[in-house]
Design an enzyme around this catalytic site. Structure first.
Site, PDB file in Angstrom:
ATOM      1  N   CYS A 227       0.516  28.046  27.526  1.00  0.00           N
ATOM      2  CA  CYS A 227       1.572  28.885  28.107  1.00  0.00           C
ATOM      3  C   CYS A 227       1.011  30.034  28.931  1.00  0.00           C
ATOM      4  O   CYS A 227       1.692  30.555  29.812  1.00  0.00           O
ATOM      5  CB  CYS A 227       2.494  29.419  27.019  1.00  0.00           C
ATOM      6  SG  CYS A 227       1.658  30.406  25.758  1.00  0.00           S
TER       7      CYS A 227
ATOM      8  N   GLU B  97       8.428  33.249  22.186  1.00  0.00           N
ATOM      9  CA  GLU B  97       7.179  33.200  22.948  1.00  0.00           C
ATOM     10  C   GLU B  97       7.320  32.053  23.942  1.00  0.00           C
ATOM     11  O   GLU B  97       7.200  30.881  23.568  1.00  0.00           O
ATOM     12  CB  GLU B  97       5.986  32.987  22.008  1.00  0.00           C
ATOM     13  CG  GLU B  97       5.781  34.097  20.999  1.00  0.00           C
ATOM     14  CD  GLU B  97       5.448  35.437  21.629  1.00  0.00           C
ATOM     15  OE1 GLU B  97       5.166  35.475  22.851  1.00  0.00           O
ATOM     16  OE2 GLU B  97       5.474  36.456  20.915  1.00  0.00           O
TER      17      GLU B  97
END
Length: 478
Positions: A258, A224
């Site tokens: 993110c 991720e």
């Protein structure tokens, strides 16, 4: 020559880490497919511990950051972790049930089932920006799938790590769940352990090192990562409406997310209107500006200095810097309010690197096709945000771009959907978790074909020169 010798403390961590890994392997071998009752009990215990320790965790997060807004921790760390645990508990029985598949004409009569079994020992590498959600979230899914887990926590969140370690030790032994701490050398050793699966959340650069280390053991990885997630404001969208759907997502955790909006693409004629609307709405939400208790600090001086250098680089190369508050930076407490950048170009760091902080470049476009080309000329992002109420515009952006996930007329919140997969594409990551996809990530799908007493496979045995055998092959090859 080794210029980074391992200290005694690091050496001790390394020995303990290897011993813990061996202990978890032994535990898994002794019970390689825990029943639903024990998995449900593990999840219930994990939730109870998190509820009991949430105030301590919130305090620890603020200690690590210098100032972490309480509601940032609740909204982005505690609450989604609790919801994900509940989601796994609710759906676990259905997920564990073997699924029926078709055997096909050639293999009839036969029954085919797919059984989902635990993989074994899962390695979870946790970043500093959401150390609760990005540890407890994957952990809950790993436990639901019947695995044990080792979690490498960030060295930048020592207070949070300490509370987490205490919390988990109350309900779980180290041969089931363990926390590992340490800097880069320990992280490298952790990645090199022969886990049955590694889940890493962090930067693309570090993700490459993790994947390289895992490849030596043929360990599958879920990465991720991040990248530069664009927000496209279409010509039909009201600017203040768009700002209200963007600003909170960029301010939560000081933009250290993110999937935070990384840059804005909007019609050229609306740039000034956007800047004015952003300033106005920020002042409405954060009345005390830089001193607001609802505003989180940049995690540490190192990250704060990096962000300042990005702003200075942009200014030196011709960008105009728009601050949303009179005092925009606090060098002592590493606090920063949003900085909007206009007149930007590709030579600037602000358009080359994932920003991961309260900096927002504004890139004007003349046409929607130009905006689409701009996105597609760059690495595929983790998220794409579309601000438009025009269905044709929405469909065009969805069909002509690639990204890990999409939000239409909102930002960030798609990450909180428990019933759908979350993951990146290309440089923004690989693999998924959340939803049934997360359960499958931490499980092995084992196909089981079963027959009765009659052996129909004998019909396919040689010799093949009989009329009967030729007829069989004619039928199955139609």
């Amino acid at each position: 020559m080794n210029h980074n010798p391992i200290t005694n403390d690091e050496s001790t961590v390394s020995v303990d880490m290897n011993a813990t890994f061996s202990a978890q392997q032994a535990r898994f071998r002794s019970n390689s497919n825990p029943d639903i009752k024990s998995r449900q009990e593990d999840l219930a215990r994990l939730k109870a511990l998190l509820v009991r320790y949430q105030d301590q965790l919130i305090e620890a997060l603020s200690e690590d950051y210098g100032q972490r807004a309480k509601y940032d921790s609740l909204i982005a760390d505690i609450t989604p972790s609790l919801h994900l645990i509940d989601y796994n508990r609710k759906h676990l029985k259905k997920w564990m049930k073997p699924s029926r598949r078709g055997a096909g004409l050639m293999l009839q009569p036969a029954k085919v089932r797919v059984h989902y079994q635990p993989l074994g020992v899962i390695g979870i590498i946790v970043p500093w920006n959401f150390p609760i959600m990005l540890s407890i979230g994957p952990l809950a899914t790993a436990l639901a799938a019947g695995n044990t887990a080792m979690m490498k926590m960030s060295e930048f969140t020592p207070a949070t790590n300490r509370v987490l370690k205490k919390m988990l030790s109350e309900g779980f032994s180290e041969d089931q769940i363990s926390i590992i701490e340490g800097e880069a050398d320990i992280a490298a050793q952790f990645s090199a352990l022969p886990f049955d699966h590694i889940m890493f959340t962090g930067s693309t650069a570090v993700g490459k090192h993790v994947m390289k280390a895992a490849s030596a053991n043929l360990t599958p990885v879920t990465l991720e990562l991040g990248g530069k997630s664009p927000t496209v404001i279409a010509p039909d969208m009201d600017i203040m409406d768009a700002v209200q759907r963007i600003l909170f997502s960029k301010s939560l955790n000081a933009g250290q997310i993110c999937v935070a909006p990384d840059y804005i693409l909007l019609p050229k004629a609306k740039v000034n209107e956007f800047v004015d609307a952003y300033k106005s709405y920020f002042k409405k939400l954060y009345l005390a500006g830089l001193e607001s208790k609802d505003l989180t600090s940049v995690i540490n001086l190192r990250q704060y200095t990096r962000l300042k250098s990005v702003i200075e680089d942009a200014e030196q190369k011709g960008a105009t810097i728009h601050t949303v508050s009179e005092q925009a930076q606090d060098d002592v407490n590493h606090r920063m309010t949003p900085h909007l950048l206009t007149e930007v170009n590709d030579d600037m760091l602000a358009l080359q690197e994932e920003l991961f902080g309260p900096i927002l470049p504004i890139v004007p476009y003349e046409s929607l096709d130009e905006a689409i080309d701009y996105i597609n000329d760059r690495p595929r992002p983790l998220a794409l945000y579309i601000m438009s109420h025009d269905n044709e515009v929405q469909e065009k952006l969805l069909s002509k771009t690639h990204s890990g996930g999409v939000c239409i007329n909102d930002s960030l919140v798609h990450v909180a959907v428990d019933d759908a997969p979350f993951g990146g594409i290309g440089p923004s990551g690989m693999g998924h978790y959340h939803g049934i996809e997360g359960f499958k990530t931490f499980s092995h799908a084992k196909t089981v074909l079963s027959r009765g007493k009659i052996n129909y496979t004998k019909l396919l045995h040689p010799p093949y020169n009989s009329l009967f055998k030729k007829l069989i092959f004619k039928v199955i090859n139609r």
